[in-house]
Design a protein around this motif. Structure first.
Motif, short mmCIF file in Angstrom:
data_model
loop_
_atom_site.label_atom_id
_atom_site.label_comp_id
_atom_site.label_asym_id
_atom_site.label_seq_id
_atom_site.Cartn_x
_atom_site.Cartn_y
_atom_site.Cartn_z
N ALA A 65 -0.76 -22.34 -2.52
CA ALA A 65 -1.67 -21.62 -2.50
C ALA A 65 -1.29 -20.32 -1.30
CB ALA A 65 -3.11 -22.10 -1.83
N ASN A 66 -0.50 -20.60 -0.54
CA ASN A 66 -0.09 -19.89 0.59
C ASN A 66 0.89 -18.84 0.11
OD1 ASN A 66 -0.23 -18.83 3.45
ND2 ASN A 66 1.58 -20.13 3.93
N GLU A 67 1.77 -19.28 -0.84
CA GLU A 67 2.66 -18.38 -1.41
C GLU A 67 2.21 -17.27 -1.99
OE1 GLU A 67 4.77 -20.89 -4.16
OE2 GLU A 67 6.04 -21.98 -2.71
N ALA A 68 1.10 -17.21 -2.68
CA ALA A 68 0.46 -16.25 -3.16
C ALA A 68 -0.32 -15.15 -2.29
CB ALA A 68 -0.66 -16.42 -4.16
N LYS A 69 -0.34 -15.36 -1.10
CA LYS A 69 -1.31 -14.66 0.08
C LYS A 69 -0.35 -13.90 0.63
CE LYS A 69 -4.63 -17.94 0.74
NZ LYS A 69 -5.73 -18.86 1.61
N ALA A 70 -0.75 -12.67 1.24
CA ALA A 70 -0.04 -11.47 1.75
C ALA A 70 0.08 -11.84 3.41
CB ALA A 70 -0.68 -10.16 1.63
N ASN A 71 1.05 -11.59 3.87
CA ASN A 71 1.47 -11.85 5.40
C ASN A 71 0.87 -10.81 6.07
OD1 ASN A 71 3.74 -10.13 5.41
ND2 ASN A 71 4.90 -11.85 5.01
N LYS A 72 0.86 -10.81 7.53
CA LYS A 72 0.54 -9.67 8.39
C LYS A 72 1.25 -8.45 8.10
CE LYS A 72 -1.67 -12.71 11.78
NZ LYS A 72 -1.65 -13.03 13.35
N SER A 73 2.47 -8.57 7.83
CA SER A 73 3.12 -7.40 7.92
C SER A 73 2.76 -6.45 6.54
CB SER A 73 4.64 -7.32 7.91
OG SER A 73 5.36 -8.28 7.01
N GLU A 74 2.68 -7.38 5.47
CA GLU A 74 2.52 -6.65 4.19
C GLU A 74 1.23 -5.97 4.17
OE1 GLU A 74 4.87 -9.68 1.02
OE2 GLU A 74 2.62 -10.29 1.70
N VAL A 75 0.16 -6.53 4.91
CA VAL A 75 -1.31 -5.90 5.05
C VAL A 75 -1.06 -4.76 5.96
CG1 VAL A 75 -3.39 -6.41 5.98
CG2 VAL A 75 -2.44 -8.24 4.78
N ALA A 76 -0.34 -4.72 6.94
CA ALA A 76 -0.19 -3.77 7.78
C ALA A 76 0.54 -2.43 7.20
CB ALA A 76 0.67 -4.05 9.14
N SER A 77 1.30 -2.80 6.19
CA SER A 77 2.17 -1.78 5.42
C SER A 77 1.12 -1.18 4.69
CB SER A 77 3.34 -2.63 4.75
OG SER A 77 4.05 -1.36 3.91
N ALA A 78 0.37 -1.90 3.91
CA ALA A 78 -0.52 -1.31 2.82
C ALA A 78 -1.73 -0.44 3.63
CB ALA A 78 -1.38 -2.50 2.19
N LEU A 79 -2.06 -1.08 4.59
CA LEU A 79 -2.95 -0.15 5.44
C LEU A 79 -2.52 1.18 6.00
CD1 LEU A 79 -4.97 -2.83 7.35
CD2 LEU A 79 -5.71 -1.56 5.68
N GLN A 80 -1.30 1.32 6.42
CA GLN A 80 -0.69 2.60 6.62
C GLN A 80 -0.66 3.56 5.71
OE1 GLN A 80 3.23 1.48 8.04
NE2 GLN A 80 2.62 0.85 10.20
N HIS A 81 -0.51 2.99 4.36
CA HIS A 81 -0.64 3.84 3.00
C HIS A 81 -1.88 4.23 2.62
CE1 HIS A 81 3.43 2.28 3.14
NE2 HIS A 81 3.80 3.51 2.69
N LYS A 82 -3.04 3.77 3.26
CA LYS A 82 -4.46 3.97 2.78
C LYS A 82 -4.84 5.38 3.08
CE LYS A 82 -7.38 2.38 6.41
NZ LYS A 82 -8.07 3.27 6.56
N ALA A 83 -5.55 6.07 2.34
CA ALA A 83 -6.15 7.38 2.65
C ALA A 83 -7.10 7.21 3.70
CB ALA A 83 -6.64 8.03 1.29
N GLY A 84 -7.25 8.21 4.59
CA GLY A 84 -8.05 8.28 5.78
C GLY A 84 -9.47 9.07 5.48
N THR A 85 -10.33 9.02 6.37
CA THR A 85 -11.68 9.59 5.95
C THR A 85 -11.23 11.41 5.66
OG1 THR A 85 -12.76 8.12 7.28
CG2 THR A 85 -13.95 10.14 6.66
N ALA A 86 -10.42 11.84 6.67
CA ALA A 86 -10.18 13.26 6.61
C ALA A 86 -9.60 13.73 5.40
CB ALA A 86 -9.46 13.79 7.56
N ASP A 87 -8.57 13.03 4.89
CA ASP A 87 -7.81 12.87 3.56
C ASP A 87 -8.80 12.83 2.35
OD1 ASP A 87 -5.37 13.28 4.90
OD2 ASP A 87 -4.98 10.96 4.71
N LEU A 88 -9.85 12.05 2.26
CA LEU A 88 -10.52 11.76 1.31
C LEU A 88 -11.67 12.86 1.08
CD1 LEU A 88 -11.44 9.93 -1.03
CD2 LEU A 88 -13.00 8.83 1.02
N ASN A 89 -12.09 13.47 2.65
CA ASN A 89 -13.11 14.54 2.48
C ASN A 89 -12.26 15.78 1.94
OD1 ASN A 89 -15.37 13.22 3.32
ND2 ASN A 89 -14.96 13.51 5.38
N ALA A 90 -10.98 16.11 2.26
CA ALA A 90 -10.23 17.19 1.80
C ALA A 90 -10.11 17.05 0.25
CB ALA A 90 -8.95 17.20 2.33
#
Length: 103
Positions: A65-90
């Motif tokens: 079950a643990n093999e399929a889960k994202a680790n902390k660095s994968e989550v942090a990397s994904a969060l860096q690529h998410k759109a912020g509120t200002a980007d979304l409003n624009a």
């Protein structure tokens, strides 16, 4: 399964698993080297074996079950690529402006 001679876990069809089953059966029935051992000692070993086997199976399930889960660095990397509120409003303002010109 039980650990083999080199520490690997035995599969249900492996020689180590078959040997383990024979040893446990001898233990339960008081055969071979277990014939002069008191029942309470044999039953305690059997109970310990059962618990150890169940824990090994639970650990393997958790590892799978643990093999399929994202680790902390994968989550942090994904969060860096998410759109912020200002980007979304624009982007929403761009869409609204495009829709207003087409209407």
């Amino acid at each position: 399964g039980c650990p083999g001679p080199r520490g690997e876990m035995a599969t249900m069809d492996s020689p180590a698993a078959r040997h383990s089953a024979v040893v446990v059966e001898d233990l339960i029935q008081g055969l071979n080297e277990w014939r002069n051992i008191q029942d309470i000692v044999r039953l305690t070993f059997k109970a310990f074996h059962d618990v150890l086997k169940a824990q090994g199976e639970a650990i393997r399930t958790l590892e799978r079950a643990n093999e399929a889960k994202a680790n902390k660095s994968e989550v942090a990397s994904a969060l860096q690529h998410k759109a912020g509120t200002a980007d979304l409003n624009a982007k929403l303002m761009e869409i609204n402006a495009a829709l207003a010109t087409k209407a």
